[in-house]
Design a protein around this motif. Structure first.
Motif, PDB file in Angstrom:
ATOM      1  N   PHE A  31       6.100 -14.146   7.924  1.00 26.47           N
ATOM      2  CA  PHE A  31       6.356 -13.034   7.007  1.00 26.47           C
ATOM      3  C   PHE A  31       5.884 -13.337   5.591  1.00 26.47           C
ATOM      4  CE2 PHE A  31       9.467 -12.774  10.429  1.00 26.47           C
ATOM      5  CZ  PHE A  31       9.284 -11.463  10.844  1.00 26.47           C
ATOM      6  N   ILE A  32       5.194 -14.452   5.402  1.00 24.86           N
ATOM      7  CA  ILE A  32       4.649 -14.765   4.083  1.00 24.86           C
ATOM      8  C   ILE A  32       3.407 -13.911   3.855  1.00 24.86           C
ATOM      9  CG2 ILE A  32       3.600 -16.553   2.647  1.00 24.86           C
ATOM     10  CD1 ILE A  32       5.278 -18.601   4.080  1.00 24.86           C
ATOM     11  N   PRO A  33       3.328 -13.143   2.783  1.00 23.27           N
ATOM     12  CA  PRO A  33       2.152 -12.296   2.528  1.00 23.27           C
ATOM     13  C   PRO A  33       0.886 -13.130   2.358  1.00 23.27           C
ATOM     14  CG  PRO A  33       4.000 -11.676   1.110  1.00 23.27           C
ATOM     15  CD  PRO A  33       4.379 -12.962   1.756  1.00 23.27           C
ATOM     16  N   PHE A  34      -0.238 -12.544   2.733  1.00 23.41           N
ATOM     17  CA  PHE A  34      -1.527 -13.226   2.596  1.00 23.41           C
ATOM     18  C   PHE A  34      -1.759 -13.714   1.171  1.00 23.41           C
ATOM     19  CE2 PHE A  34      -3.949 -10.994   6.300  1.00 23.41           C
ATOM     20  CZ  PHE A  34      -3.015 -11.507   7.177  1.00 23.41           C
ATOM     21  N   GLN A  35      -1.426 -12.843   0.205  1.00 25.48           N
ATOM     22  CA  GLN A  35      -1.771 -13.140  -1.177  1.00 25.48           C
ATOM     23  C   GLN A  35      -1.084 -14.403  -1.697  1.00 25.48           C
ATOM     24  OE1 GLN A  35      -0.694 -10.311   0.035  1.00 25.48           O
ATOM     25  NE2 GLN A  35      -2.188  -8.696  -0.417  1.00 25.48           N
ATOM     26  N   VAL A  36       0.079 -14.736  -1.128  1.00 29.15           N
ATOM     27  CA  VAL A  36       0.848 -15.873  -1.619  1.00 29.15           C
ATOM     28  C   VAL A  36       0.127 -17.189  -1.351  1.00 29.15           C
ATOM     29  CG1 VAL A  36       3.022 -17.143  -1.334  1.00 29.15           C
ATOM     30  CG2 VAL A  36       3.040 -14.648  -1.401  1.00 29.15           C
ATOM     31  N   ILE A  37      -0.613 -17.274  -0.261  1.00 32.42           N
ATOM     32  CA  ILE A  37      -1.213 -18.546   0.128  1.00 32.42           C
ATOM     33  C   ILE A  37      -2.660 -18.689  -0.336  1.00 32.42           C
ATOM     34  CG2 ILE A  37       0.269 -18.616   2.154  1.00 32.42           C
ATOM     35  CD1 ILE A  37      -2.212 -18.009   3.841  1.00 32.42           C
ATOM     36  N   LEU A  38      -3.201 -17.703  -1.033  1.00 29.57           N
ATOM     37  CA  LEU A  38      -4.611 -17.764  -1.425  1.00 29.57           C
ATOM     38  C   LEU A  38      -4.910 -18.986  -2.297  1.00 29.57           C
ATOM     39  CD1 LEU A  38      -5.578 -14.042  -2.168  1.00 29.57           C
ATOM     40  CD2 LEU A  38      -6.118 -15.433  -0.156  1.00 29.57           C
ATOM     41  N   LEU A  39      -4.137 -19.172  -3.367  1.00 31.69           N
ATOM     42  CA  LEU A  39      -4.399 -20.274  -4.290  1.00 31.69           C
ATOM     43  C   LEU A  39      -4.163 -21.638  -3.647  1.00 31.69           C
ATOM     44  CD1 LEU A  39      -5.232 -21.251  -7.051  1.00 31.69           C
ATOM     45  CD2 LEU A  39      -2.877 -20.920  -7.853  1.00 31.69           C
ATOM     46  N   PRO A  40      -3.014 -21.895  -3.021  1.00 28.84           N
ATOM     47  CA  PRO A  40      -2.841 -23.223  -2.400  1.00 28.84           C
ATOM     48  C   PRO A  40      -3.850 -23.492  -1.290  1.00 28.84           C
ATOM     49  CG  PRO A  40      -1.028 -21.743  -1.821  1.00 28.84           C
ATOM     50  CD  PRO A  40      -1.780 -21.092  -2.915  1.00 28.84           C
ATOM     51  N   MET A  41      -4.205 -22.471  -0.521  1.00 26.48           N
ATOM     52  CA  MET A  41      -5.182 -22.678   0.539  1.00 26.48           C
ATOM     53  C   MET A  41      -6.562 -22.969  -0.048  1.00 26.48           C
ATOM     54  SD  MET A  41      -5.490 -22.946   3.800  1.00 26.48           S
ATOM     55  CE  MET A  41      -4.097 -22.100   4.550  1.00 26.48           C
ATOM     56  N   ALA A  42      -6.902 -22.306  -1.147  1.00 29.56           N
ATOM     57  CA  ALA A  42      -8.189 -22.564  -1.797  1.00 29.56           C
ATOM     58  C   ALA A  42      -8.263 -24.005  -2.301  1.00 29.56           C
ATOM     59  CB  ALA A  42      -8.393 -21.586  -2.952  1.00 29.56           C
ATOM     60  N   ARG A  43      -7.154 -24.515  -2.835  1.00 25.76           N
ATOM     61  CA  ARG A  43      -7.122 -25.898  -3.313  1.00 25.76           C
ATOM     62  C   ARG A  43      -7.273 -26.873  -2.145  1.00 25.76           C
ATOM     63  NH1 ARG A  43      -5.289 -27.065  -8.392  1.00 25.76           N
ATOM     64  NH2 ARG A  43      -4.440 -29.048  -7.626  1.00 25.76           N
ATOM     65  N   VAL A  44      -6.598 -26.591  -1.036  1.00 22.02           N
ATOM     66  CA  VAL A  44      -6.707 -27.463   0.133  1.00 22.02           C
ATOM     67  C   VAL A  44      -8.131 -27.463   0.676  1.00 22.02           C
ATOM     68  CG1 VAL A  44      -5.975 -27.769   2.528  1.00 22.02           C
ATOM     69  CG2 VAL A  44      -4.281 -27.248   0.763  1.00 22.02           C
ATOM     70  N   LEU A  45      -8.742 -26.294   0.793  1.00 19.97           N
ATOM     71  CA  LEU A  45     -10.115 -26.220   1.296  1.00 19.97           C
ATOM     72  C   LEU A  45     -11.078 -26.954   0.369  1.00 19.97           C
ATOM     73  CD1 LEU A  45     -10.347 -22.518   2.551  1.00 19.97           C
ATOM     74  CD2 LEU A  45      -9.995 -24.586   3.899  1.00 19.97           C
ATOM     75  N   GLY A  46     -10.850 -26.847  -0.941  1.00 17.06           N
ATOM     76  CA  GLY A  46     -11.690 -27.571  -1.884  1.00 17.06           C
ATOM     77  C   GLY A  46     -11.565 -29.074  -1.725  1.00 17.06           C
ATOM     78  N   GLN A  47     -10.335 -29.558  -1.536  1.00 11.00           N
ATOM     79  CA  GLN A  47     -10.122 -30.994  -1.351  1.00 11.00           C
ATOM     80  C   GLN A  47     -10.717 -31.501  -0.043  1.00 11.00           C
ATOM     81  OE1 GLN A  47      -5.880 -31.337  -1.712  1.00 11.00           O
ATOM     82  NE2 GLN A  47      -5.874 -31.076  -3.954  1.00 11.00           N
TER      83      GLN A  47
END
Length: 297
Positions: free
Chosen positions: A135-151
C-alpha cells in the motif's frame, strides 16, 4: 382446477423470469457498448487517412481501410528526436517485463510457501510488514530507489527497472501465494517431510505444480502492472532504454506540424495489444485462480 392454476402460475413465473433475463442482458449490452465505444473509435481512427479524419465525424467508420498509420507507428513515428517508431521500445518492455514477472512470481511463491507451510517465529509480523509494502504509493519510493540504483550502477537501464518492479511487486505476489497456500492441505507437506523431502524439494516437486491457478493470477496481475507502468519507466530510464509507455507518451507529444491522430491511435493500440492478448489467452485461468477452492491437490 388446482392443476390448471398451478400450471398458470408456473407459466407466469417462467414469463417473468424470461422478461427479467431479457432486461438484464439489455442493460449489460448497453454498458458493454458504452465501454467499448472508445476502443472502437481508436480502431476506426487508426484505419483512416488524415483527410478522412478531417472531413468525417469521430464515430464514422473508415470508407476504406488504410494501415499506413499502423506501419508508421511501428517503425517510423518520431519519439522525441528519434524517428524509429515503437518497435525498439516494445522490445525494451518485453526485456523488462518478462524477467520482472518471472522473478517476482517465483520469489512470491517461495515467500508464500515459507509463511504458510514452514512456519517460524515472527512469520505473521513479516507478512504484515510485506502487506504494508503493498500500500506504499509509487511516489514515496522514487527518491530512495533512485539512490539505490545509482549506487548499484543501474540508473537509467533496463536491468535497473527490472529490479524496481521485482522489489515493488514482491508484496503483491507474496500476498497472492500466501492466500493460496493457506488452503493447501498441510498433511501433504508433512507426509513429504516424513519421506525425507526438504524445503526446495517439496516446493518444486509438490507445491509448485499444484499452484497453477495462483501462478496464472499472479503472472497476469504482474504483467499488466509492469507493462502498463509509466511512472517508474519515465523516472528510472532514459533515451533508448525507455519502455513502450514512455515512448507512446513521447509519440503523442511529438509534433512535426500536422497532428497525426491516426498514428497516435495506432500507437496506443499497439502498446496495449500484449496485455489484451494475455487476458484473452489466460482470462479463464484468471477467473479460475481467483475462485480456487479451499483444498488444492
Amino acid at each position: 382446477m388446482s392443476g390448471r392454476n398451478t400450471s398458470g402460475i408456473v407459466q407466469r413465473r417462467g414469463l417473468h423470469h424470461s422478461l427479467m433475463r431479457a432486461v438484464l442482458f439489455a442493460v449489460l449490452g448497453v454498458f458493454c457498448i458504452y465501454y467499448l465505444i472508445p476502443l472502437l473509435v481508436m480502431i476506426s481512427t487508426s484505419l483512416k487517412s488524415l483527410t478522412e479524419i478531417r472531413e468525417g465525424s469521430l464515430i464514422s467508420l473508415p470508407k476504406e481501410f488504410d494501415f499506413s498509420a499502423w506501419k508508421k507507428a511501428w517503425n517510423s513515428a518520431c519519439v522525441g528526436v528519434r524517428c524509429n517508431g515503437l518497435a525498439p521500445y516494445m522490445w525494451n518492455s518485453v526485456m523488462m517485463t518478462v524477467p520482472a514477472v518471472a522473478i517476482s512470481t517465483i520469489l512470491g511463491a517461495l515467500n508464500g510457501y515459507a509463511l504458510t507451510k514452514w512456519r517460524f517465529r515472527g512469520a505473521d509480523t513479516i507478512f504484515a510488514l510485506m502487506l504494508f509494502g503493498a500500500f506504499i504509493p509509487f511516489q514515496v519510493i522514487l527518491l530512495p530507489m533512485a539512490r539505490v540504483l545509482g549506487q548499484l550502477g543501474l540508473a537509467g537501464t533496463i536491468p535497473g527497472l527490472i529490479l524496481v518492479h521485482t522489489v515493488y511487486g514482491l508484496a503483491f505476489t507474496t500476498l497472492f501465494f500466501r492466500n493460496f497456500f493457506i488452503g493447501v492441505s498441510s498433511g501433504i507437506i508433512q507426509a513429504a517431510k516424513v519421506d525425507g523431502a526438504g524445503f526446495f524439494g517439496i516446493f518444486f516437486r509438490l507445491v509448485l505444480p499444484m499452484s497453477l491457478p495462483a501462478i496464472v493470477v499472479t503472472v497476469i496481475w504482474q504483467f499488466t502492472q509492469i507493462w502498463n507502468d509509466f511512472l517508474f519507466g519515465v523516472a528510472f530510464t532514459i533515451g533508448d532504454s525507455n519502455p513502450v509507455t514512455v515512448a507512446l507518451n513521447n509519440v503523442v507529444n511529438t509534433s512535426t506540424g500536422v497532428k497525426e491522430y491516426n498514428v497516435d491511435m495506432a500507437a496506443a493500440i499497439i502498446a496495449a495489444l500484449p496485455t489484451l492478448a494475455v487476458y484473452v489467452v489466460a482470462g479463464a485461468w484468471f477467473v479460475r485462480g481467483l475462485s480456487a477452492g479451499a483444498v488444492k491437490g
